[in-house]
Scaffold this motif. Structure first.
Motif, short mmCIF file in Angstrom:
data_model
loop_
_atom_site.label_atom_id
_atom_site.label_comp_id
_atom_site.label_asym_id
_atom_site.label_seq_id
_atom_site.Cartn_x
_atom_site.Cartn_y
_atom_site.Cartn_z
N ILE A 162 0.83 -1.20 0.00
CA ILE A 162 0.00 0.00 0.00
C ILE A 162 0.87 1.26 0.00
CG2 ILE A 162 -1.63 1.37 1.38
CD1 ILE A 162 -2.88 -1.30 2.29
N ALA A 163 1.91 1.25 0.84
CA ALA A 163 2.82 2.41 0.91
C ALA A 163 3.52 2.65 -0.43
CB ALA A 163 3.85 2.20 2.01
N VAL A 164 3.97 1.57 -1.07
CA VAL A 164 4.66 1.69 -2.35
C VAL A 164 3.71 2.21 -3.43
CG1 VAL A 164 5.79 0.39 -4.20
CG2 VAL A 164 6.38 -0.08 -1.82
N VAL A 165 2.49 1.67 -3.46
CA VAL A 165 1.51 2.10 -4.46
C VAL A 165 1.13 3.57 -4.26
CG1 VAL A 165 -0.86 1.80 -5.26
CG2 VAL A 165 0.58 -0.20 -4.88
N LEU A 166 0.89 3.96 -3.01
CA LEU A 166 0.51 5.35 -2.73
C LEU A 166 1.61 6.33 -3.12
CD1 LEU A 166 -1.38 5.08 0.69
CD2 LEU A 166 -2.35 5.49 -1.58
N THR A 167 2.85 5.99 -2.82
CA THR A 167 3.95 6.89 -3.19
C THR A 167 4.15 6.93 -4.71
OG1 THR A 167 5.53 5.10 -2.78
CG2 THR A 167 5.21 6.71 -1.03
N ALA A 168 3.87 5.81 -5.37
CA ALA A 168 3.96 5.80 -6.83
C ALA A 168 2.89 6.69 -7.45
CB ALA A 168 3.83 4.37 -7.35
N LEU A 169 1.69 6.65 -6.88
CA LEU A 169 0.60 7.47 -7.40
C LEU A 169 0.78 8.95 -7.10
CD1 LEU A 169 -2.47 5.18 -6.48
CD2 LEU A 169 -1.43 5.52 -8.74
N THR A 170 1.50 9.26 -6.02
CA THR A 170 1.71 10.67 -5.63
C THR A 170 3.14 11.12 -5.90
OG1 THR A 170 2.22 10.00 -3.35
CG2 THR A 170 -0.08 10.54 -3.85
N ARG A 171 3.80 10.42 -6.79
CA ARG A 171 5.21 10.70 -7.09
C ARG A 171 5.46 12.16 -7.46
NH1 ARG A 171 8.39 6.70 -11.22
NH2 ARG A 171 10.50 7.50 -10.97
N GLY A 172 4.54 12.74 -8.22
CA GLY A 172 4.72 14.13 -8.65
C GLY A 172 4.64 15.13 -7.51
N TRP A 173 3.96 14.77 -6.43
CA TRP A 173 3.80 15.69 -5.30
C TRP A 173 4.88 15.49 -4.24
CZ3 TRP A 173 -1.29 13.36 -6.47
CH2 TRP A 173 -2.09 14.20 -7.24
N ILE A 174 5.22 14.23 -3.97
CA ILE A 174 6.17 13.98 -2.88
C ILE A 174 7.62 14.07 -3.33
CG2 ILE A 174 4.52 12.47 -1.71
CD1 ILE A 174 6.14 10.07 -2.66
N GLY A 175 7.85 14.03 -4.63
CA GLY A 175 9.21 14.14 -5.15
C GLY A 175 9.89 12.80 -5.36
N GLN A 176 10.93 12.83 -6.21
CA GLN A 176 11.63 11.60 -6.57
C GLN A 176 12.35 10.96 -5.39
OE1 GLN A 176 10.24 10.72 -9.65
NE2 GLN A 176 12.30 10.02 -10.08
N ARG A 177 12.94 11.80 -4.52
CA ARG A 177 13.71 11.25 -3.41
C ARG A 177 12.84 10.42 -2.47
NH1 ARG A 177 18.64 12.25 -1.34
NH2 ARG A 177 18.99 11.83 0.88
N ALA A 178 11.70 10.98 -2.08
CA ALA A 178 10.79 10.26 -1.18
C ALA A 178 10.26 9.00 -1.86
CB ALA A 178 9.63 11.16 -0.76
N PHE A 179 9.96 9.12 -3.15
CA PHE A 179 9.47 7.96 -3.89
C PHE A 179 10.49 6.83 -3.88
CE2 PHE A 179 9.80 5.74 -8.01
CZ PHE A 179 8.64 4.99 -7.96
#
Length: 200
Positions: A104-121
């Motif tokens: 779930i964490a991986v999917v959510l960060t993948a979907l919000t990649r543009g907002w959280i940034g590449q590093r966090a992703f």
């Protein structure tokens, strides 16, 4: 559908989910290589990796949902997010819950990649290397077919595939790793010059 039908669905989709998770990990490593692999460029491998990951996520969803309706598994909604409190084999079932939480964490960060940034992703995405072995252990400890020869063979094949690509990634022949090593060398270092010429 009867409880046995839901059990069969959960069992089958769980096995296929493990295969797709393995494929996703393998393709993810291939996609990180800076060179074409089997004649395909990096962006193509990234697309296939993404599709495999989405398929695996869908299969895990069906696997978990089916078991919610299986009276033998005795899975509750709380068991989907809180590990190690299940009624049936709590430790092994808890590993499955932990794997779902990471997924779930991986999917959510993948979907919000543009907002959280590449590093966090990328930081969260590295959790995939924990997700996969946890899923394997869950299948071996909690799976109905864990003692069957075909399942053991399938699990060994998945392990060999992942170990092979991880060894390739951390090795010197992996382009991304080699590039970082070259950049870490001083500009006049003869080893850097040799490696740059070998690439050309």
């Amino acid at each position: 559908m009867s409880s046995e039908d839901f059990w069969a669905a959960g069992r089958g989709f769980g096995v296929v989910a493990l295969v797709m998770l393995t494929l996703s990990v393998v393709l993810g490593v291939v996609a990180r290589s800076g060179r074409p692999v089997l004649g395909m460029e990096r962006f193509a491998w990234q697309r296939i990796h993404r599709d495999a990951a989405l398929t695996a996520t869908g299969l895990v969803t069906i696997h978990v949902t089916s078991l919610l309706f299986d009276s033998y598994a005795r899975l509750r909604l709380i068991d989907l997010v809180m590990p190690m409190i299940g009624a049936y084999k709590p430790f092994w079932q808890g590993l499955g819950t932990l794997a779902v939480d990471i997924l779930i964490a991986v999917v959510l960060t993948a979907l919000t990649r543009g907002w959280i940034g590449q590093r966090a992703f990328h930081v969260v995405h590295w959790a995939t290397y924990a997700l996969w072995p946890i899923s394997v252990l869950h299948g071996l400890g909690n799976g109905t077919d864990a003692g069957e020869g075909w399942f053991i063979g399938l699990t060994i094949a998945c392990c060999v595939a992942v170990v092979a690509v991880v060894a390739w990634r951390v090795g010197g022949r992996f382009e991304e790793t080699a590039s970082r090593r070259r950049q870490a060398m001083p500009a006049g270092d003869p080893r850097r010059l040799v490696r740059e010429r070998s690439r050309g």
